[in-house]
Motif scaffolding. Structure first.
Motif, PDB file in Angstrom:
ATOM      1  N   GLU A 226       0.839  -1.193   0.000  1.00  0.00           N
ATOM      2  CA  GLU A 226       0.000   0.000   0.000  1.00  0.00           C
ATOM      3  C   GLU A 226       0.874   1.243   0.000  1.00  0.00           C
ATOM      4  O   GLU A 226       1.947   1.273   0.625  1.00  0.00           O
ATOM      5  CB  GLU A 226      -0.935   0.015   1.202  1.00  0.00           C
ATOM      6  N   VAL A 227       0.437   2.259  -0.721  1.00  0.00           N
ATOM      7  CA  VAL A 227       1.207   3.490  -0.851  1.00  0.00           C
ATOM      8  C   VAL A 227       1.186   4.236   0.484  1.00  0.00           C
ATOM      9  O   VAL A 227       0.119   4.586   0.990  1.00  0.00           O
ATOM     10  CB  VAL A 227       0.660   4.380  -1.970  1.00  0.00           C
TER      11      VAL A 227
ATOM     12  N   LEU B 163       6.211   2.399  -0.614  1.00  0.00           N
ATOM     13  CA  LEU B 163       5.214   1.351  -0.435  1.00  0.00           C
ATOM     14  C   LEU B 163       5.494   0.579   0.849  1.00  0.00           C
ATOM     15  O   LEU B 163       6.646   0.217   1.131  1.00  0.00           O
ATOM     16  CB  LEU B 163       5.219   0.378  -1.615  1.00  0.00           C
TER      17      LEU B 163
END
Length: 566
Positions: free
Chosen positions: A72-73, A103
């Protein structure tokens, strides 16, 4: 022009510019405070929102083949093209900046790091599969992957095969719920039941040691030893029963496991007992994400910390902060009020009294770390050491109060804030009209009765003002607490069901020190950064709630005694 000058001059003489200047200063201050709170809230509490997880191919020029990346960013920054070229990347020099993504890839036990940087231009075929799961674990941080199978006692009881992913996921959720219940039972037995038994065993040990130091008559000694042996046998029997229950629970919780696949296609086996929460953020609706967000936020507020304070909750730090402030308030108020009453009502108003007032004002400006050193030397090494020798000789050489703890931290902060209470109370006493005192004395009241029944009630709003200022300063202090009682991790609260219930000798956690520890001492900086913002906002909220409670009491007292001032 002749009419403009007089009107502009009158405008300045009327004071309007100063009104606008004050209004502008207040507006800037309010905007700055709201902006700070917004930054803390977005960067802190936004961390608990379940972000979508991407699965993409990543390849830059010079790489033999693309690699699959899942995560996930967490952040993004623009990097100048020339800086990337100097670092060896083949990028377009005509493009001023290139976006770089941070990330959160998790899987620290598999790939060795929680976070990794990637150039956004290298991503290809970015997907957000609904099957991707995020596991929050008790150890090794988050895990990102897809569910492959559910195991029980080493045998597969459910396996993903075609379109049965939802059914296997449902089986996994059932095992996770069962494991959570068993884990709660284990926690209750270890912390409460066995903790009480250990406390009883320690009490018996100290009792035996006391008999060795001060032996009674032979008959009394024999009776005491028989009683101790009987109590110890009873505690041993209780412990054996609890240990048997624990062994059974550990066997039950250890039988469940899952097989998961990471981005590179390799499979790993994870014990369900090591999983705190399992979600599929890409498959959640907005209501599902809100529910997950609320669950994670509640965990942050109500659970103990994990993973070097970078995971889990901060409830022990909240409890320790509030408890320390309450004890400090109970200690500082009487001393500050008594000192102020003496200086204003009884002390001769001469050079000595003026010197004392100057000294009190100067004490308010002494650096807090100096108070910490004083508390360590005077309270702990001197008073605590002698208290142990006088009242707890059976525990020596292990110190009871001759070591940093909650009591000494509260006393140190009380000493730090007592000048504020003295000054505020003195100002409140000075504002009470002399006629009130003379009227009370004329009606036959003594000076002590006048002070207790008339003067002090009227000065109580000023006392509360001093207490508000004391709480505001003490709740955020960190430097002295590092010397007199605060520690990095103390999951056991100083308040429990074992006598004497409030353990003033125990060390405790504090929100301010937690911010320092997570922000500057954490081995996982990227994972700790959001918790620094969240904890800072929570500390502000706790201080605001404590101050608002004191303000409400002050306003009530002010309204109650307003009629006496006229």
């Amino acid at each position: 022009m002749n009419q403009t000058k007089p009107s502009l001059k009158n405008w300045f003489k009327g004071g309007d510019p100063w009104v606008w200047l004050n209004a502008a200063a207040v507006s800037v201050s309010v905007i700055a405070v709201l902006g700070l709170l917004a930054i803390l809230a977005v960067n802190g509490f936004g961390h608990f929102w379940p972000s979508d997880v991407r699965l993409a191919k990543y390849q830059l020029e010079g790489m033999d083949k693309p690699v699959l990346v899942m995560g996930e960013v967490a952040d993004s920054i623009g990097v100048p093209a020339q800086q990337l070229i100097d670092a060896g990347f083949n990028v377009d020099p005509n493009q001023v900046t290139h976006n770089r993504l941070l990330l959160k890839v998790g899987n620290r036990d598999v790939i060795g790091a929680d976070f990794a940087w990637f150039l956004e231009k290298g991503f290809q075929d970015v997907l957000y599969p609904a099957e991707v799961m995020v596991l929050e674990r008790r150890e090794w941080g988050n895990f990102y992957g897809t569910l492959e199978a559910v195991k029980q006692n080493g045998e597969i009881i459910a396996q993903v095969n075609g379109d049965n992913y939802e059914a296997v996921w449902a089986d996994f959720e059932k095992t996770l719920v069962r494991a959570d219940k068993i884990h709660e039972e284990i926690h209750e037995i270890e912390k409460s039941a066995i903790g009480s038994i250990n406390h009883g065993m320690e009490r018996l040990r100290l009792r035996e040691r006391g008999l060795e130091l001060n032996p009674p008559s032979n008959t009394a000694l024999a009776i005491e030893q028989q009683e101790i042996a009987a109590e110890r046998a009873e505690l041993d029997a209780q412990y054996a029963v609890l240990q048997k229950e624990l062994n059974q629970l550990y066997q039950q919780i250890g039988r469940d496991a899952i097989v998961a696949k990471v981005a590179d296609g390799s499979e790993v086996t994870i014990k369900v007992a090591n999983i705190v929460r399992a979600t599929r953020p890409n498959a959640l609706t907005i209501f599902g994400k809100i529910k997950t967000y609320g669950s994670k936020l509640w965990e942050f507020l109500s659970e103990e910390p994990r993973e070097a304070n970078t995971e889990g909750g901060i409830y022990p730090a909240i409890f320790g902060t509030v408890m320390m402030v309450l004890l400090m308030s109970i200690m500082v108020t009487p001393f500050g009020v008594v000192a102020a009453v003496y200086l204003r009502e009884y002390a001769p108003q001469g050079p000595i009294t003026r010197t004392i007032r100057i000294a009190v004002n100067n004490l308010a400006g002494v650096p807090s770390i100096v108070y910490g050193v004083f508390g360590l030397g005077f309270f702990i090494y001197f008073i605590g050491h002698h208290a142990d020798q006088a009242f707890f000789p059976e525990a020596l050489p292990s110190p009871t109060f001759g070591t940093p703890g909650l009591l000494w931290a509260s006393l140190t902060l009380a000493l730090l804030t007592v000048p504020v209470v003295i000054v505020a109370t003195e100002e409140g006493l000075a504002r009470i009209p002399r006629a009130v005192r003379e009227g009370s004395l004329a009606l036959g009241a003594t000076k002590a009765e006048t002070l207790w029944r008339v003067v002090l009630p009227m000065a109580s709003p000023a006392m509360m003002t001093g207490l508000i200022l004391a709480v505001a300063r003490a709740a955020g202090e960190v430097a002295p607490l590092m010397l007199v009682g605060v520690v990095k991790l103390a999951p056991s609260l100083p308040l429990d069901g074992n006598y004497p219930y409030l353990h003033l000798d125990q060390k405790f956690m504090h929100l301010g020190f937690h911010i320092y520890d997570v922000g500057f001492q954490s081995p996982n900086v990227e994972a700790a950064r959001p918790l620094v913002y969240a904890t800072a906002l929570l500390l502000v909220i706790v201080i605001a709630l404590l101050n608002m409670s004191a303000v409400a009491i002050r306003n009530h007292l002010r309204e109650k005694y307003k009629s006496l001032e006229h």
